[in-house]
Write a protein that holds these residues in place. Structure first.
Motif, PDB file in Angstrom:
ATOM      1  N   THR A 125       0.835  -1.191   0.000  1.00 61.36           N
ATOM      2  CA  THR A 125       0.000   0.000   0.000  1.00 61.36           C
ATOM      3  C   THR A 125       0.875   1.248   0.000  1.00 61.36           C
ATOM      4  N   GLY A 126       0.590   2.181  -0.904  1.00 62.94           N
ATOM      5  CA  GLY A 126       1.250   3.477  -0.861  1.00 62.94           C
ATOM      6  C   GLY A 126       0.604   4.328   0.219  1.00 62.94           C
ATOM      7  N   ASN A 127       1.340   4.620   1.279  1.00 60.00           N
ATOM      8  CA  ASN A 127       0.754   5.353   2.396  1.00 60.00           C
ATOM      9  C   ASN A 127       0.198   6.709   1.983  1.00 60.00           C
ATOM     10  N   THR A 128       0.756   7.304   0.951  1.00 61.04           N
ATOM     11  CA  THR A 128       0.355   8.646   0.533  1.00 61.04           C
ATOM     12  C   THR A 128      -1.025   8.700  -0.102  1.00 61.04           C
ATOM     13  N   TYR A 129      -1.618   7.563  -0.440  1.00 58.60           N
ATOM     14  CA  TYR A 129      -2.879   7.561  -1.193  1.00 58.60           C
ATOM     15  C   TYR A 129      -4.130   7.592  -0.307  1.00 58.60           C
ATOM     16  N   ARG A 130      -3.983   7.303   0.986  1.00 57.37           N
ATOM     17  CA  ARG A 130      -5.167   7.210   1.842  1.00 57.37           C
ATOM     18  C   ARG A 130      -4.843   7.745   3.231  1.00 57.37           C
TER      19      ARG A 130
ATOM     20  N   ILE B 287     -10.290   0.114   5.823  1.00 54.79           N
ATOM     21  CA  ILE B 287     -10.281  -0.697   4.604  1.00 54.79           C
ATOM     22  C   ILE B 287      -9.693  -2.078   4.875  1.00 54.79           C
ATOM     23  N   VAL B 288      -8.557  -2.121   5.553  1.00 55.31           N
ATOM     24  CA  VAL B 288      -7.908  -3.405   5.832  1.00 55.31           C
ATOM     25  C   VAL B 288      -8.770  -4.249   6.772  1.00 55.31           C
ATOM     26  N   THR B 289      -9.429  -3.597   7.714  1.00 49.23           N
ATOM     27  CA  THR B 289     -10.346  -4.318   8.592  1.00 49.23           C
ATOM     28  C   THR B 289     -11.512  -4.907   7.799  1.00 49.23           C
ATOM     29  N   ALA B 290     -12.055  -4.118   6.861  1.00 44.16           N
ATOM     30  CA  ALA B 290     -13.144  -4.627   6.019  1.00 44.16           C
ATOM     31  C   ALA B 290     -12.675  -5.831   5.201  1.00 44.16           C
ATOM     32  N   LEU B 291     -11.455  -5.751   4.672  1.00 44.68           N
ATOM     33  CA  LEU B 291     -10.909  -6.888   3.926  1.00 44.68           C
ATOM     34  C   LEU B 291     -10.803  -8.112   4.826  1.00 44.68           C
ATOM     35  N   ASP B 292     -10.402  -7.913   6.067  1.00 39.88           N
ATOM     36  CA  ASP B 292     -10.297  -9.035   6.983  1.00 39.88           C
ATOM     37  C   ASP B 292     -11.667  -9.672   7.230  1.00 39.88           C
TER      38      ASP B 292
ATOM     39  N   GLU C 110       6.354   9.055  -8.516  1.00 39.21           N
ATOM     40  CA  GLU C 110       6.057  10.488  -8.563  1.00 39.21           C
ATOM     41  C   GLU C 110       5.067  10.848  -9.661  1.00 39.21           C
ATOM     42  N   LEU C 111       5.179  10.238 -10.831  1.00 42.48           N
ATOM     43  CA  LEU C 111       4.260  10.539 -11.938  1.00 42.48           C
ATOM     44  C   LEU C 111       2.816  10.319 -11.517  1.00 42.48           C
ATOM     45  N   GLU C 112       2.556   9.233 -10.857  1.00 39.95           N
ATOM     46  CA  GLU C 112       1.213   8.896 -10.406  1.00 39.95           C
ATOM     47  C   GLU C 112       0.679   9.956  -9.445  1.00 39.95           C
ATOM     48  N   HIS C 113       1.513  10.372  -8.527  1.00 34.92           N
ATOM     49  CA  HIS C 113       1.110  11.415  -7.587  1.00 34.92           C
ATOM     50  C   HIS C 113       0.786  12.720  -8.319  1.00 34.92           C
ATOM     51  N   ASP C 114       1.685  13.118  -9.197  1.00 34.45           N
ATOM     52  CA  ASP C 114       1.508  14.393  -9.895  1.00 34.45           C
ATOM     53  C   ASP C 114       0.261  14.399 -10.768  1.00 34.45           C
ATOM     54  N   CYS C 115       0.030  13.312 -11.490  1.00 38.81           N
ATOM     55  CA  CYS C 115      -1.103  13.267 -12.415  1.00 38.81           C
ATOM     56  C   CYS C 115      -2.441  13.188 -11.681  1.00 38.81           C
ATOM     57  N   LEU C 116      -2.474  12.492 -10.569  1.00 39.67           N
ATOM     58  CA  LEU C 116      -3.740  12.222  -9.889  1.00 39.67           C
ATOM     59  C   LEU C 116      -3.996  13.127  -8.689  1.00 39.67           C
ATOM     60  N   GLY C 117      -3.042  14.012  -8.392  1.00 39.18           N
ATOM     61  CA  GLY C 117      -3.297  15.004  -7.358  1.00 39.18           C
ATOM     62  C   GLY C 117      -2.962  14.583  -5.948  1.00 39.18           C
ATOM     63  N   TYR C 118      -2.116  13.558  -5.792  1.00 44.24           N
ATOM     64  CA  TYR C 118      -1.660  13.178  -4.465  1.00 44.24           C
ATOM     65  C   TYR C 118      -0.361  13.915  -4.153  1.00 44.24           C
ATOM     66  N   GLU C 119      -0.265  14.471  -2.964  1.00 47.31           N
ATOM     67  CA  GLU C 119       0.941  15.205  -2.590  1.00 47.31           C
ATOM     68  C   GLU C 119       2.114  14.238  -2.502  1.00 47.31           C
ATOM     69  N   PHE C 120       3.189  14.551  -3.196  1.00 45.03           N
ATOM     70  CA  PHE C 120       4.353  13.679  -3.217  1.00 45.03           C
ATOM     71  C   PHE C 120       5.359  14.092  -2.146  1.00 45.03           C
ATOM     72  N   GLY C 121       5.739  15.344  -2.132  1.00 46.00           N
ATOM     73  CA  GLY C 121       6.668  15.832  -1.125  1.00 46.00           C
ATOM     74  C   GLY C 121       8.055  15.251  -1.293  1.00 46.00           C
TER      75      GLY C 121
END
Length: 317
Positions: free
Chosen positions: A83-88, A96-101, A118-129
């Motif tokens: 999981t990319g921590n920056t996405y959620r 989410i993980v509890t629901a999966l369980d 980085e490309l994914e962050h930039d294109c989709l609006g997630y802060e990369f930092g």
């Protein structure tokens, strides 16, 4: 915990209509379970990675996919790698993980990392930092997510996240294992020693010994028993009944996806006997297991089954 994991990293399958995409993915998960893999993992990305294909190739949101695969399997653990921590937000990820369980009857695993594409962050609006930002966020997130998964109600006034008495009801059905991905010796492996049950290394074979030593040193400093942590290595394979078939299948993969040429040197390609020999050598380095992907031919019926039956005896002996 993961000792032999099958990762599905791509959803670009030749001659596969859109309505057959999920059945093709499901077939891989079922073959993995039946042939001896203990975990099925998918990538947490929204764009395909540059070493696997073009950015706009099919990529399915991982937790929706894992929940669906839970309905077609019964034994394998289910996890993102990772999981990319920056996405959620961390509290959302804990839910989410509890629901999966819950929907998998207790088979969820949390694989997590700092995020890097980085490309994914930039294109989709997630802060990369910065690199430092992302690792600070990961550590704060772990201080929120893990207590929520363990029945606690954490509060944190952090630099990046602020939560107050964060409840998680219903609770997971059992203790959800935590895998941290990556091989950074100073930050990542220290967090493994402090927070995780598993480490998934991404590194060259010649670096494994140094990574294991670094993890052991972090464990000693933190008072953690190193033997409590399962260490796997990320690998890629293309197995077929004969070496010639395996080579042809990998060559066909590269022909339809030229970016994959860069993966040729690192992929383990060959007959079951050849692949088993290569993985035996990897396991002799001191790792506890492997995670394996098969982007060249995993979609072909029977190939994941052959891969599992080749590798499971090496892990379980």
């Amino acid at each position: 915990m993961t000792r032999l994991g099958y990762q599905i990293p791509n959803f670009s399958y030749p001659d596969t209509a859109p309505d057959q995409l999920f059945p093709t993915i499901t077939a891989q998960a079922v073959e993995a379970e039946e042939s001896g893999f203990d975990t099925v993992l998918v990538m947490d990305h929204f764009y395909q990675l540059p070493m696997l294909g073009e950015p706009d190739e099919p990529m399915i949101e991982c937790y929706t996919l894992l929940a669906a695969l839970a309905q077609h399997t019964s034994r394998v653990r289910l996890s993102a790698l990772v999981t990319g921590n920056t996405y959620r937000n961390p509290t959302l990820l804990a839910k989410i993980v509890t629901a999966l369980d819950l929907v998998s009857a207790g088979r969820a695993q949390l694989g997590i990392g700092a995020g890097w594409f980085e490309l994914e962050h930039d294109c989709l609006g997630y802060e990369f930092g910065t690199f430092t930002d992302r690792f600070e966020k990961l550590e704060e997130a772990l201080q929120i997510i893990l207590p929520m998964l363990r029945g606690e109600r954490p509060s944190l006034a952090g630099k990046w996240y602020q939560v107050s008495d964060a409840a998680n009801s219903p609770a997971p059905l059992g203790r959800i294992p935590v895998m941290i991905g990556g091989g950074g010796e100073r930050k990542t492996l220290r967090m493994v020693a402090q927070y995780a049950d598993e480490s998934n290394l991404i590194c060259g074979v010649d670096e494994i010994g140094r990574k294991l030593d670094a993890l052991a040193q972090h464990c000693e400093r933190l008072g953690r028993d190193r033997s409590e942590i399962v260490v796997t290595l990320q690998t890629s394979a293309c197995v077929a009944p004969t070496h010639e078939q395996a080579q042809q299948e990998f060559d066909a993969y590269v022909a339809r996806n030229p970016r994959a040429e860069a993966r040729r040197g690192g992929a383990i390609i060959g007959s079951p006997e050849e692949v088993a020999q290569r993985y035996s050598a990897l396991l002799a380095t001191g790792i506890d297991g492997v995670t394996v992907n098969a982007p060249a031919n995993g979609h072909l019926p029977g190939r994941v089954d052959l891969l599992g039956r080749t590798l499971a005896p090496l892990i379980n002996r």
